[in-house]
Enzyme design. Structure first.
Site, PDB file in Angstrom:
ATOM      1  N   GLY A  36      -0.284  -3.247  -0.854  1.00  0.00           N
ATOM      2  CA  GLY A  36      -1.281  -2.277  -1.293  1.00  0.00           C
ATOM      3  C   GLY A  36      -2.687  -2.701  -0.924  1.00  0.00           C
ATOM      4  O   GLY A  36      -3.493  -1.904  -0.427  1.00  0.00           O
ATOM      5  N   HIS A  37      -3.008  -3.985  -1.156  1.00  0.00           N
ATOM      6  CA  HIS A  37      -4.326  -4.496  -0.778  1.00  0.00           C
ATOM      7  C   HIS A  37      -4.515  -4.473   0.737  1.00  0.00           C
ATOM      8  O   HIS A  37      -5.581  -4.093   1.242  1.00  0.00           O
ATOM      9  CB  HIS A  37      -4.502  -5.932  -1.272  1.00  0.00           C
ATOM     10  CG  HIS A  37      -4.475  -6.096  -2.752  1.00  0.00           C
ATOM     11  ND1 HIS A  37      -3.402  -6.636  -3.423  1.00  0.00           N
ATOM     12  CD2 HIS A  37      -5.384  -5.783  -3.707  1.00  0.00           C
ATOM     13  CE1 HIS A  37      -3.656  -6.665  -4.720  1.00  0.00           C
ATOM     14  NE2 HIS A  37      -4.854  -6.143  -4.925  1.00  0.00           N
ATOM     15  N   LYS A 151      -3.976   4.018  -6.746  1.00  0.00           N
ATOM     16  CA  LYS A 151      -3.104   3.676  -7.879  1.00  0.00           C
ATOM     17  C   LYS A 151      -3.934   3.514  -9.152  1.00  0.00           C
ATOM     18  O   LYS A 151      -3.535   3.975 -10.219  1.00  0.00           O
ATOM     19  CB  LYS A 151      -2.323   2.392  -7.603  1.00  0.00           C
ATOM     20  CG  LYS A 151      -1.386   2.012  -8.768  1.00  0.00           C
ATOM     21  CD  LYS A 151      -0.667   0.700  -8.509  1.00  0.00           C
ATOM     22  CE  LYS A 151      -1.582  -0.479  -8.725  1.00  0.00           C
ATOM     23  NZ  LYS A 151      -1.916  -0.680 -10.170  1.00  0.00           N
ATOM     24  N   LEU A 186       3.161  -0.348  -5.912  1.00  0.00           N
ATOM     25  CA  LEU A 186       2.959  -1.775  -5.718  1.00  0.00           C
ATOM     26  C   LEU A 186       1.804  -2.259  -6.592  1.00  0.00           C
ATOM     27  O   LEU A 186       0.756  -1.633  -6.673  1.00  0.00           O
ATOM     28  CB  LEU A 186       2.667  -2.079  -4.249  1.00  0.00           C
ATOM     29  CG  LEU A 186       3.781  -1.785  -3.250  1.00  0.00           C
ATOM     30  CD1 LEU A 186       3.396  -2.304  -1.864  1.00  0.00           C
ATOM     31  CD2 LEU A 186       5.105  -2.414  -3.697  1.00  0.00           C
ATOM     32  N   ARG A 189       1.216  -6.966 -10.888  1.00  0.00           N
ATOM     33  CA  ARG A 189       2.004  -7.119 -12.111  1.00  0.00           C
ATOM     34  C   ARG A 189       3.511  -7.025 -11.847  1.00  0.00           C
ATOM     35  O   ARG A 189       4.314  -7.484 -12.657  1.00  0.00           O
ATOM     36  CB  ARG A 189       1.601  -6.062 -13.139  1.00  0.00           C
ATOM     37  CG  ARG A 189       0.193  -6.231 -13.688  1.00  0.00           C
ATOM     38  CD  ARG A 189      -0.063  -5.239 -14.809  1.00  0.00           C
ATOM     39  NE  ARG A 189      -1.372  -5.415 -15.390  1.00  0.00           N
ATOM     40  CZ  ARG A 189      -2.455  -4.756 -15.008  1.00  0.00           C
ATOM     41  NH1 ARG A 189      -2.369  -3.889 -14.022  1.00  0.00           N
ATOM     42  NH2 ARG A 189      -3.626  -4.977 -15.580  1.00  0.00           N
TER      43      ARG A 189
END
Length: 283
Positions: A36-37, A151, A186, A189
């Site tokens: 995601g990053h 997100k 994603l 966590r």
């Protein structure tokens, strides 16, 4: 990829790029990076000549009952991943660098309205911490573009509102949520979940999809849909925090007259708090 924890070095590089007429895109993170990053970095590379990423675990956005010390720090792996993805510069300041006089003496930024409720209600002071540190990072990096994941939808709206209200010359870009094969959004966590729990948690996404389909089919009894969604999620063993149908820009409770909607959910699986959302347009 260059890496520094010093403000002076960062500013020197930014000045050099500006003098060369180069544009800058910025991706602020707290590290422990995942796909995601990296998708934010990919997007940033399409927007500007240079990409700056920050990794800073911000104590101001952690509440009294949230374990700041337990947040995973994976700097070496993060550096490698960012280098492979083509980031140009990594800024890794210390808490002392960002808050030299301590948190109690730090000026802060509050964003009214969109900070209230949802995650803002569950985590008092969280978005004050987010807005404050992002403002400081924006002042240091002075980017043309800043990329944030969709997100964290409420966070994205907080940052967009802050930039607009404070007349910051920055275009905030929302980047679509990256998902596991089962639909689970994603998140760092997710590392706390085993494979069976990840499958269990995928009910968040399937429930969001179900509500979206109901609304697109003409059902605008949002309160009833919220109740049904909560029941579906709790039947799978998760503890609901909230499930709401909201107007997308103001994050107020949706009405039948609203055309731009977002479905917002947060729930706990054991002690792990998970969030997700879906947007939709109504005619």
């Amino acid at each position: 990829m260059q890496t520094t924890s010093e403000i002076r070095s960062l500013r020197s590089q930014i000045k050099s790029w500006r003098q060369a007429g180069l544009s800058i895109a910025f991706v602020p993170t707290m590290g422990n990076l995942h796909e995601g990053h990296y998708s934010l970095v990919d997007k940033a590379k399409t927007l500007a000549d240079k990409v700056v990423v920050s990794i800073f675990v911000n104590p101001m956005q952690f509440g009294a009952n949230e374990d700041l010390d337990a947040y995973p720090r994976t700097l070496k792996a993060d550096q490698q991943g960012l280098s492979e993805r083509g980031a140009d510069y990594l800024f890794t300041p210390t808490v002392q660098t960002i808050y030299p006089n301590g948190l109690e003496s730090q000026s802060y930024v509050d964003v009214p309205g969109v900070s209230l409720g949802y995650c803002g209600g569950a985590r008092p002071g969280h978005f004050r911490g987010v807005a404050t540190v992002v403002t400081k990072l924006f002042n240091l990096v002075q980017p043309d573009f800043a990329c944030f994941g969709e997100k964290d939808f409420q966070q994205l709206q907080v940052i967009k509102t802050m930039v607009r209200d404070l007349s910051m010359p920055i275009e905030v870009i929302g980047v679509p949520t990256q998902r596991d094969v089962n639909g689970l959004a994603l998140s760092s966590r997710n590392n706390y979940l085993n494979e069976a729990q990840k499958q269990q948690a995928s009910t968040l996404f399937t429930t969001l999809q179900w509500v979206k389909e109901q609304i697109q089919a003409g059902n605008n009894d949002f309160a009833d849909l919220e109740h049904q969604a909560i029941a579906r999620i709790e039947q799978q063993g998760l503890r609901i925090d909230y499930f709401n149908v909201a107007e997308r820009n103001r994050l107020t409770a949706a009405t039948a007259k609203d055309s731009e909607l977002v479905l917002l959910v947060a729930a706990y699986l054991d002690k792990v708090r998970l969030i997700d959302n879906l947007t939709l347009d109504c005619s």
